[in-house]
Write a protein that holds these residues in place. Sequence first.
Motif, mmCIF file in Angstrom:
data_model
loop_
_atom_site.group_PDB
_atom_site.id
_atom_site.type_symbol
_atom_site.label_atom_id
_atom_site.label_comp_id
_atom_site.label_asym_id
_atom_site.label_seq_id
_atom_site.Cartn_x
_atom_site.Cartn_y
_atom_site.Cartn_z
ATOM 1 N N UNK A 1 0.825 -1.206 0.000
ATOM 2 C CA UNK A 1 0.000 0.000 0.000
ATOM 3 C C UNK A 1 0.861 1.258 0.000
ATOM 4 N N UNK A 2 1.921 1.253 0.807
ATOM 5 C CA UNK A 2 2.765 2.441 0.903
ATOM 6 C C UNK A 2 3.424 2.790 -0.425
ATOM 7 N N UNK A 3 3.628 1.797 -1.260
ATOM 8 C CA UNK A 3 4.247 2.037 -2.565
ATOM 9 C C UNK A 3 3.207 2.142 -3.679
ATOM 10 N N UNK A 4 1.946 2.328 -3.261
ATOM 11 C CA UNK A 4 0.844 2.508 -4.213
ATOM 12 C C UNK A 4 0.666 1.322 -5.145
ATOM 13 N N UNK A 5 1.081 0.150 -4.715
ATOM 14 C CA UNK A 5 0.804 -1.071 -5.484
ATOM 15 C C UNK A 5 -0.548 -1.598 -5.003
ATOM 16 N N UNK A 6 -1.584 -0.913 -5.442
ATOM 17 C CA UNK A 6 -2.907 -1.101 -4.859
ATOM 18 C C UNK A 6 -3.452 -2.499 -5.123
ATOM 19 N N UNK A 7 -3.304 -2.996 -6.347
ATOM 20 C CA UNK A 7 -3.845 -4.321 -6.658
ATOM 21 C C UNK A 7 -3.204 -5.393 -5.775
ATOM 22 N N UNK A 8 -1.878 -5.312 -5.608
ATOM 23 C CA UNK A 8 -1.195 -6.300 -4.763
ATOM 24 C C UNK A 8 -1.613 -6.169 -3.312
ATOM 25 N N UNK A 9 -1.761 -4.931 -2.845
ATOM 26 C CA UNK A 9 -2.172 -4.728 -1.459
ATOM 27 C C UNK A 9 -3.578 -5.264 -1.228
ATOM 28 N N UNK A 10 -4.467 -5.018 -2.165
ATOM 29 C CA UNK A 10 -5.837 -5.506 -2.035
ATOM 30 C C UNK A 10 -5.846 -7.031 -1.975
ATOM 31 N N UNK A 11 -5.017 -7.668 -2.808
ATOM 32 C CA UNK A 11 -4.964 -9.136 -2.808
ATOM 33 C C UNK A 11 -4.527 -9.666 -1.445
ATOM 34 N N UNK A 12 -3.521 -9.030 -0.824
ATOM 35 C CA UNK A 12 -3.032 -9.467 0.482
ATOM 36 C C UNK A 12 -4.104 -9.244 1.546
ATOM 37 N N UNK A 13 -4.718 -8.079 1.526
ATOM 38 C CA UNK A 13 -5.743 -7.799 2.525
ATOM 39 C C UNK A 13 -6.936 -8.740 2.379
ATOM 40 N N UNK A 14 -7.310 -9.054 1.149
ATOM 41 C CA UNK A 14 -8.418 -9.993 0.944
ATOM 42 C C UNK A 14 -8.062 -11.382 1.460
ATOM 43 N N UNK A 15 -6.798 -11.773 1.270
ATOM 44 C CA UNK A 15 -6.357 -13.064 1.802
ATOM 45 C C UNK A 15 -6.415 -13.064 3.334
ATOM 46 N N UNK A 16 -6.033 -11.954 3.911
ATOM 47 C CA UNK A 16 -6.098 -11.853 5.362
ATOM 48 C C UNK A 16 -7.525 -11.861 5.874
ATOM 49 N N UNK A 17 -8.405 -11.159 5.176
ATOM 50 C CA UNK A 17 -9.814 -11.137 5.580
ATOM 51 C C UNK A 17 -10.408 -12.535 5.513
ATOM 52 N N UNK A 18 -10.100 -13.255 4.442
ATOM 53 C CA UNK A 18 -10.595 -14.626 4.291
ATOM 54 C C UNK A 18 -10.070 -15.517 5.409
ATOM 55 N N UNK A 19 -8.780 -15.354 5.733
ATOM 56 C CA UNK A 19 -8.195 -16.152 6.814
ATOM 57 C C UNK A 19 -8.849 -15.820 8.152
ATOM 58 N N UNK A 20 -9.113 -14.543 8.383
ATOM 59 C CA UNK A 20 -9.775 -14.141 9.628
ATOM 60 C C UNK A 20 -11.170 -14.743 9.725
ATOM 61 N N UNK A 21 -11.878 -14.763 8.608
ATOM 62 C CA UNK A 21 -13.219 -15.336 8.615
ATOM 63 C C UNK A 21 -13.169 -16.848 8.846
#
Length: 1012
Positions: free
Chosen positions: A628-648
């Motif tokens: 996210x800090x490097x504005x690689x938004x697609x990659x950041x979204x993919x990581x966050x979605x993986x984390x959200x799925x794992x949390x669920x």
Amino acid sequence: MRLVPRLGSGIPLVARVDEIRRLRAGFTRAERGEAGAVLLSGDAGVGKTRLLSEVAEFATGRGALVLTGRCLDVREGGLPYLPFAEALGPLATAEEPVIAEAVRTRPALGRLLPLAQAGVPASTEYVAVSSEHEVPHRARPEQDLGQLQLFDAVLSVLTEIAVHQPVLLVLEDLHWGDGSTRNLLSFLLSRLRAQRLFVVASYREEDVYRRHPLRGLLAELVRLPAITRIDLAPLGDADARAFVEALADGPLAPEVVASVVERSEGNPFFAEELLASCADTTDLPAGLAEVLLARLERLSPDARRVLRVISVAGESVSHGALAEVSGLGEDELDEALREAVQHYVLVVEKGAYTFRHALLQEAVYGDLLPGERTRMHAGYAARILRTPQGRGHDAKLAYHSLQSKDLTTALPALLRAADEAERLGAPGAALRHVEQALEIWDAVPEAARPADVDEGRLLHEASYFAGTSGEPERAIAYARSAVQALGPDIDPERAAQKWRRLAEALMNVEGTIDQAVEAIGRAWDLVAERAVSKPRVWVLATRAAILRGIGRREDALWSARTAVEDARAVGTVGGEAAALITLGALADNAGDFTEARARLREAERKAREADSLNVELRALCFLGFSYEDQAQIDEAIEVFERGIERAEQTGLTWSTYGLELRARHLSLRYASGDWPDETLTGVPARGVSSVLAARMTAAALPIVVARGRFTEAAKLLAELRPHWRAEPLTALAAGAAASEIAYWQAEYATATKRQAEAFDFLRSLDDDYLLSGIRLGALGIAGAVAQAKAARIRSDEKAARESVESGEALLVLVRHSAEHGRPRSSALGPEGRAWLARAEAEASGLGGAADPARWAEAVRAFDYGAVYQQAVCRWQYAEALLAASADPDLAAAELTKAHEVAQRLRAIPLRDAVRDVARRARVSLEGAPEPARDTAVVDPLTDRERAVLERVALGRTNRQVGDELFISEKTVSVHLSRVMAKLGAARRAEAVAIAYDRGLLTRPSNAPAMRI
């Protein structure tokens, strides 16, 4: 004639028409997918239970699944989640495939459903609850994950069942609920959305005193949009008279009816008891307690003895327990119970006996003699010791042992009860058990205390449970007491654990970082020269994280590397993963993103191997931050979605890092232009007093503002304000949102003021928040530019000069923030550079027309994927081009692109601003309404502004205009200010005259002459 009252549900429901209508309407809405809840309050005996029975019958008749549970008066520290366990208990044996499958796929429900725990042996020996270093059989995460998993399981199982049939959840007597029950209720009610679920919870209003723990929760819950409160008032005189007459099978003398109505004061249960206690029509006891006891005095001695025994239990009692504790023979006990049931003093529920109303139990228990009470509690304790263990076994044993003054039995029972409460995911209950153990510790002979427990360990545990149950100040207090209690002979590793616990507790409270550094330093001093061990690994890992937070990079790096080496030597995989996260974050700070992401991925993998769920989610958070800090938004979204799925998957959706993952994901969706629908934002319900919930709300706030939902945004801003200090990111989000709202509403001075308030607050905390001045300053400059422009239009040179000076000062602040702020990585990232470019572009318009080149640069700067902010810059770029009479075709293209984004995102304020510029420039926008009329001049007025001016021309006052257009008087004033600024008028009448002269208004035949 002796009157026999018609007690119970056989009596017609009297005078509750409005209440039952509201309850039925709430359930009907839930059937349609509008989940809701009702908090039903009223004095004891006012009829809450009867009303709940009515709505339950109604729901059953509509095919709903009705689940009912009640709290019991077993004092604080009793049985965690008792009403939920009772309500959800039938799900464990349900034969319906949908319910069985919903329960089967959620193992965390085993904490509530006893059948799910079948075959799991329960130890009769105390196993010390401790930190992850002191528990050989169970590793402890950084927070109470079991509770989060349980909460998520309860919500999801009810949601899944409700897809197939409506669900009514009834919870009675919340005033007796323990802290765990209150927490689960708050969690559940704050997440009511589109489920076919209706919750009704009752409590005694008079028992919720000013400092009662339920009081604060109720104040928060009633603010939730899905929650309704019904206050069940006493019956009026007419209704009370009808109720009393319905109680008796035969006619009553008017004086008896009048007396009962007057003495009962509208309380149905009081009226029932008054009438039932009458030996004749004139013998009426004086007070409620006397009424209750006077009625019981008519029972036989054996029946009264049984009632006293049941009152001591505080819950439903089995026949076997009554036989043992009462000392009565089988025949005598049967007759006594039959008599009590026939007189409707006791009722039979699930094969056990309980009082028909809690007031009866309280009256009987309060009338016991001290020695009598002690002996009966001792009898229950002795029986519990001899019976097989079950859920709540040790909590009950502890309660009765404490009441019977058997502290030797109570102490180990309290410790085992705390251990069970932790396994059940109830840290609040565990905390109270440990606190009770601390209270009696000195009164228990040393020889009778558990061999592997000391007071220091209990203080350590109290600190841990206080922290995991949301009481950080108490966590610090207990941790301080634990380190103060350290003796010279204590093992250094155990002492280090306690200092580390204090450091962790201090890290959770704003403004205590220096103390946290000192505490972790003491912990490190104790183990620095010792051999490699698990405690040493965790001290190093915690030290690395704390030192990184205060900028001591080299010390943090050494601690993290050493922790990794030691962890690998002793096989502490969870500690290794925690240290790897710090190494990854440090590499990210240094700009070595390849190294950082490799470390963080390794930490994620190892944490999953070690089943360290919280560490795993933390690793995913930091990995997402790096992208996210490097504005690689697609990659950041993919990581966050993986984390959200794992949390669920693990039931940690609402954990600290589970929420942070969702908040960051939502922020990136805002930036990228992938905005969710209003019902899918994932914002926790308003009113929830949680810093984490505030964090999620802050992430959704920009979308709410950009869509023009200003009333909703204003409420969210008010709710976020108390969380600024605990979670400074909410201050940044709130300041930016408040400034944008004021700007869109043409309150430009307020826009500048709001950003300044937020930035000053952040600067008062720490220089680490200096970078927030770039974004906040840019928004403040926009307000200053608009102020200066308005002042020049009305020829107010002084105001224009002051606005320009204010904007120039803000630009200096922005540049200083960009130069001296400390970004997470080694250099200012794309987002910071883009906001800096916008600030420079805004400032170029302070002296007059803005510089189109500056705005072109801002458009390019936001091209990293910040779709909405880029559209805002395109709008300003187009306006600058038009003002400079430069390249109208390019201006039209920029307006078209901005309009497409605003239309797609439903960003109403931006859409209207773009359309206004396009209308004035005669640019046709696809999807925009055509101008209302064709004129030969550029029309600067919007439709709303013209509507206001037309009514002003007819002589209307601002209030009259507002009434006709269904807007506020203040909004009329705002529109008039805009009109005068656009037309260069100093007064209302002058604006009307200019509009007539320019053909912007058609003079009606009946228009009054206006003096200019």
